[in-house]
Design a protein around this motif. Structure first.
Motif, PDB file in Angstrom:
ATOM      1  N   ALA A 173       0.843  -1.203   0.000  1.00 47.17           N
ATOM      2  CA  ALA A 173       0.000   0.000   0.000  1.00 47.17           C
ATOM      3  C   ALA A 173       0.876   1.250   0.000  1.00 47.17           C
ATOM      4  O   ALA A 173       1.876   1.313   0.711  1.00 47.17           O
ATOM      5  N   TYR A 174       0.482   2.226  -0.799  1.00 43.85           N
ATOM      6  CA  TYR A 174       1.224   3.497  -0.799  1.00 43.85           C
ATOM      7  C   TYR A 174       0.328   4.637  -1.247  1.00 43.85           C
ATOM      8  O   TYR A 174      -0.696   4.433  -1.912  1.00 43.85           O
ATOM      9  N   VAL A 175       0.747   5.845  -0.884  1.00 48.34           N
ATOM     10  CA  VAL A 175       0.146   7.088  -1.363  1.00 48.34           C
ATOM     11  C   VAL A 175       1.287   7.935  -1.918  1.00 48.34           C
ATOM     12  O   VAL A 175       2.325   8.080  -1.267  1.00 48.34           O
ATOM     13  N   ASP A 176       1.111   8.478  -3.115  1.00 44.65           N
ATOM     14  CA  ASP A 176       2.170   9.260  -3.723  1.00 44.65           C
ATOM     15  C   ASP A 176       1.573  10.414  -4.498  1.00 44.65           C
ATOM     16  O   ASP A 176       0.393  10.401  -4.854  1.00 44.65           O
ATOM     17  N   ALA A 177       2.395  11.420  -4.757  1.00 46.77           N
ATOM     18  CA  ALA A 177       2.041  12.481  -5.701  1.00 46.77           C
ATOM     19  C   ALA A 177       2.446  12.025  -7.097  1.00 46.77           C
ATOM     20  O   ALA A 177       3.295  11.138  -7.264  1.00 46.77           O
ATOM     21  N   ASP A 178       1.858  12.633  -8.104  1.00 47.27           N
ATOM     22  CA  ASP A 178       2.234  12.333  -9.485  1.00 47.27           C
ATOM     23  C   ASP A 178       3.536  13.072  -9.796  1.00 47.27           C
ATOM     24  O   ASP A 178       3.537  14.127 -10.429  1.00 47.27           O
ATOM     25  N   ASN A 179       4.636  12.499  -9.342  1.00 50.09           N
ATOM     26  CA  ASN A 179       5.931  13.147  -9.499  1.00 50.09           C
ATOM     27  C   ASN A 179       6.366  13.234 -10.956  1.00 50.09           C
ATOM     28  O   ASN A 179       6.925  14.253 -11.381  1.00 50.09           O
ATOM     29  N   VAL A 180       6.121  12.180 -11.709  1.00 50.53           N
ATOM     30  CA  VAL A 180       6.496  12.204 -13.130  1.00 50.53           C
ATOM     31  C   VAL A 180       5.695  13.280 -13.855  1.00 50.53           C
ATOM     32  O   VAL A 180       6.254  14.112 -14.581  1.00 50.53           O
ATOM     33  N   GLY A 181       4.377  13.277 -13.638  1.00 52.55           N
ATOM     34  CA  GLY A 181       3.527  14.261 -14.310  1.00 52.55           C
ATOM     35  C   GLY A 181       3.842  15.683 -13.898  1.00 52.55           C
ATOM     36  O   GLY A 181       3.875  16.596 -14.741  1.00 52.55           O
ATOM     37  N   GLY A 182       4.101  15.910 -12.609  1.00 53.35           N
ATOM     38  CA  GLY A 182       4.420  17.255 -12.147  1.00 53.35           C
ATOM     39  C   GLY A 182       5.715  17.772 -12.729  1.00 53.35           C
ATOM     40  O   GLY A 182       5.806  18.931 -13.162  1.00 53.35           O
ATOM     41  N   ALA A 183       6.750  16.928 -12.766  1.00 47.33           N
ATOM     42  CA  ALA A 183       8.035  17.329 -13.344  1.00 47.33           C
ATOM     43  C   ALA A 183       7.902  17.580 -14.842  1.00 47.33           C
ATOM     44  O   ALA A 183       8.529  18.495 -15.398  1.00 47.33           O
ATOM     45  N   ARG A 184       7.080  16.794 -15.464  1.00 51.86           N
ATOM     46  CA  ARG A 184       6.873  16.965 -16.906  1.00 51.86           C
ATOM     47  C   ARG A 184       6.216  18.312 -17.197  1.00 51.86           C
ATOM     48  O   ARG A 184       6.641  19.048 -18.103  1.00 51.86           O
ATOM     49  N   VAL A 185       5.182  18.655 -16.441  1.00 50.04           N
ATOM     50  CA  VAL A 185       4.495  19.935 -16.636  1.00 50.04           C
ATOM     51  C   VAL A 185       5.452  21.101 -16.366  1.00 50.04           C
ATOM     52  O   VAL A 185       5.441  22.105 -17.091  1.00 50.04           O
ATOM     53  N   ALA A 331      -7.460  -4.529   1.381  1.00 45.91           N
ATOM     54  CA  ALA A 331      -6.355  -5.321   0.860  1.00 45.91           C
ATOM     55  C   ALA A 331      -5.051  -4.618   1.245  1.00 45.91           C
ATOM     56  O   ALA A 331      -5.011  -3.392   1.331  1.00 45.91           O
ATOM     57  N   PRO A 332      -3.972  -5.371   1.471  1.00 43.52           N
ATOM     58  CA  PRO A 332      -2.727  -4.754   1.932  1.00 43.52           C
ATOM     59  C   PRO A 332      -1.995  -3.926   0.880  1.00 43.52           C
ATOM     60  O   PRO A 332      -1.007  -3.284   1.176  1.00 43.52           O
ATOM     61  N   ALA A 333      -2.479  -3.922  -0.373  1.00 47.32           N
ATOM     62  CA  ALA A 333      -1.738  -3.220  -1.430  1.00 47.32           C
ATOM     63  C   ALA A 333      -2.583  -2.161  -2.134  1.00 47.32           C
ATOM     64  O   ALA A 333      -2.408  -1.906  -3.324  1.00 47.32           O
ATOM     65  N   GLU A 334      -3.505  -1.527  -1.396  1.00 46.09           N
ATOM     66  CA  GLU A 334      -4.251  -0.410  -1.976  1.00 46.09           C
ATOM     67  C   GLU A 334      -3.310   0.763  -2.235  1.00 46.09           C
ATOM     68  O   GLU A 334      -2.416   1.035  -1.426  1.00 46.09           O
ATOM     69  N   THR A 335      -3.503   1.458  -3.339  1.00 45.69           N
ATOM     70  CA  THR A 335      -2.616   2.578  -3.681  1.00 45.69           C
ATOM     71  C   THR A 335      -3.431   3.799  -4.101  1.00 45.69           C
ATOM     72  O   THR A 335      -4.567   3.683  -4.551  1.00 45.69           O
ATOM     73  N   ARG A 336      -2.812   4.981  -3.918  1.00 44.68           N
ATOM     74  CA  ARG A 336      -3.400   6.242  -4.359  1.00 44.68           C
ATOM     75  C   ARG A 336      -2.284   7.103  -4.967  1.00 44.68           C
ATOM     76  O   ARG A 336      -1.209   7.241  -4.374  1.00 44.68           O
ATOM     77  N   THR A 337      -2.545   7.680  -6.142  1.00 47.68           N
ATOM     78  CA  THR A 337      -1.629   8.650  -6.743  1.00 47.68           C
ATOM     79  C   THR A 337      -2.385   9.962  -6.883  1.00 47.68           C
ATOM     80  O   THR A 337      -3.414  10.031  -7.560  1.00 47.68           O
ATOM     81  N   CYS A 338      -1.882  11.004  -6.231  1.00 49.40           N
ATOM     82  CA  CYS A 338      -2.589  12.275  -6.131  1.00 49.40           C
ATOM     83  C   CYS A 338      -2.062  13.265  -7.169  1.00 49.40           C
ATOM     84  O   CYS A 338      -0.850  13.318  -7.429  1.00 49.40           O
ATOM     85  N   PRO A 339      -2.939  14.081  -7.751  1.00 50.84           N
ATOM     86  CA  PRO A 339      -2.522  14.996  -8.814  1.00 50.84           C
ATOM     87  C   PRO A 339      -1.682  16.154  -8.291  1.00 50.84           C
ATOM     88  O   PRO A 339      -1.817  16.574  -7.140  1.00 50.84           O
TER      89      PRO A 339
END
Length: 348
Positions: A173-185, A331-339
């Motif tokens: 499980a993890y929560v992350d920012a959209d690092n690839v998308g942010g750097a791209r913009v 479930a132990p592997a739920e994920t979220r990617t935040c804009p």
């Protein structure tokens, strides 16, 4: 024989109210009081109301240790940061995460403990602490590629959520920012300004945020039909001093650069200082974009164009995913990617 009375008088009541006294006052069994205290659903509304009224009247405080033995819960979660103490308390991103997680827990029964793991020995100590049941779950952040804790804690069945996607792509499980998308913009913004030599100061390459933000710069560069020039890349460590040193190296190896995407705001502040020392004007000579939208982005000179992460959303999701695991409903592997979003200021 005189009849036995169940009336509690002020003289008979103990200084510290007991479970038995609550049961007598509520007119229910001791087991029913225990079920109410431990939040069991197997209690009628009427009995629950009577017990809660008796608890309030007697000012009864449940024995936390006894409750833990019944529920196998400590009502405590750990936020673990794999960084030196000096960086934990000086980096605005860490401070924001700690504040956000604490705020998200404020309306729950869970208490937050903050732990730092500066090396493998401290990681092993924290792993033992968690495996021995001192916390109900763990949030891990600022992970490096060689950190031991994700393997050890997930293998031990400790509820676990990472702040940032795992470096090795493991199922967790993890929560992350959209690092690839942010750097791209951010890079596309610099290219859109007509800048011809857009460089980057990366974060640590053993951290997924450092890798992903470099990847976003690389993709935007290639999509613009430009070759990735190694002389336009310098590596940093997410600190202000590291940003200043990396910017000085970058100017030495690519003196004709006219824009730079920097992988964190503290590094960008250091980069501004190095540019000023080299006589480069921002944004006239070199446009600068950072990442994080930390408070320093509004107070530095010039104010920093940067990529904002939705930290309130991210910390709320971290707590929610961890609570769902603790309660056994996720479930132990739920994920979220935040804009992420670009915040334009004077530096670019």
């Amino acid at each position: 024989m005189a009849p036995v009375t169940t009336e509690l008088t002020s003289g008979a009541r103990s200084a510290t109210p007991t479970l038995d006294e609550v049961a007598v006052l509520a007119g229910v069994s001791r087991a029913t009081v225990s079920r109410v205290v431990n939040e069991s659903p197997k209690v009628s509304p009427e009995a629950r109301e009577a017990v809660q009224a008796a608890i309030a009247q007697l000012h009864y405080v449940p024995n936390r240790m006894a409750r833990s033995l019944v529920t196998r819960r400590t009502d405590t979660v750990a936020l673990v940061l794999s960084e030196p103490n000096t960086q934990v308390f000086s980096d605005p991103f860490f401070a924001s995460i700690v504040h956000g997680v604490s705020a998200a827990l404020a309306d729950t029964e869970l208490t937050l403990v903050l732990l730092t793991a500066r090396d493998a020995r401290e990681q092993q100590k924290i792993a033992r602490f968690a495996r021995q049941g001192h916390v109900d779950g763990v949030v891990l952040m600022s992970l490096h590629s060689e950190d031991l804790l994700p393997d050890v804690l997930s293998g031990a069945g400790v509820p676990l959520v990472l702040c940032g996607r795992p470096y090795d792509g493991r199922s967790v499980a993890y929560v992350d920012a959209d690092n690839v998308g942010g750097a791209r913009v951010a890079t596309e913004h610099l290219l859109g300004l007509g800048r011809r030599r857009v460089a980057t100061l990366t974060g640590p390459t053993d951290m997924i945020a450092g890798v992903d933000r470099y990847l976003g710069w690389q993709r935007a560069t290639e999509d613009a039909g430009r070759a990735v020039d190694p002389s336009l890349v310098a590596h940093g460590d997410f600190t202000e001093a590291g940003g200043e040193a990396a910017m000085a190296r970058l100017l030495a190896q690519a003196p004709d650069l006219d824009a730079v995407f920097v992988a964190s705001d503290p590094m960008a502040v250091g980069a501004l200082r190095a540019l000023r020392a080299a006589g480069r004007r921002v944004p006239e000579d070199v446009a600068v974009v950072g990442f994080d939208d930390a408070a320093v982005a509004t107070t530095c000179d010039p104010p920093l164009t940067t990529v904002a992460q939705p930290l309130d959303l991210m910390t709320g999701e971290l707590v929610e995913l961890l609570r769902r695991q603790i309660e056994g409903v996720a479930a132990p592997a739920e994920t979220r990617t935040c804009p992420t979003r670009l915040v334009r200021r004077a530096s670019a």
